[in-house]
Design a protein around this motif. Structure first.
Motif: not given
Length: 58
Positions: A39, A22-29, A20, A31
């Motif tokens: 946001k 890693k996903f948040a850092r990559a997309t800027g969204i 989670k 979690t």
């Protein structure tokens, strides 16, 4: 009886927490629920009232 200062998280052990993050850092969204609400709220207010972050022209 619990041991003070010792806790166990199955989500962290399985790797869900890292995925989670890693996903948040990559997309800027974000979690997390709170992060997502913050946001979305700032985007909506930005659309209604203007972003407030105006770029300076030189």
């Amino acid at each position: 009886m619990k041991i003070p200062g010792l806790s166990f998280s199955w989500k962290r052990a399985v790797g869900i927490t890292a995925a989670k993050r890693k996903f948040a850092r990559a997309t800027g969204i974000p979690t997390s629920r709170q992060g997502l609400e913050r946001k979305v709220g700032s985007l909506v207010l930005g659309l209604i009232f203007g972003s407030g972050k105006k770029k300076r022209r030189r």
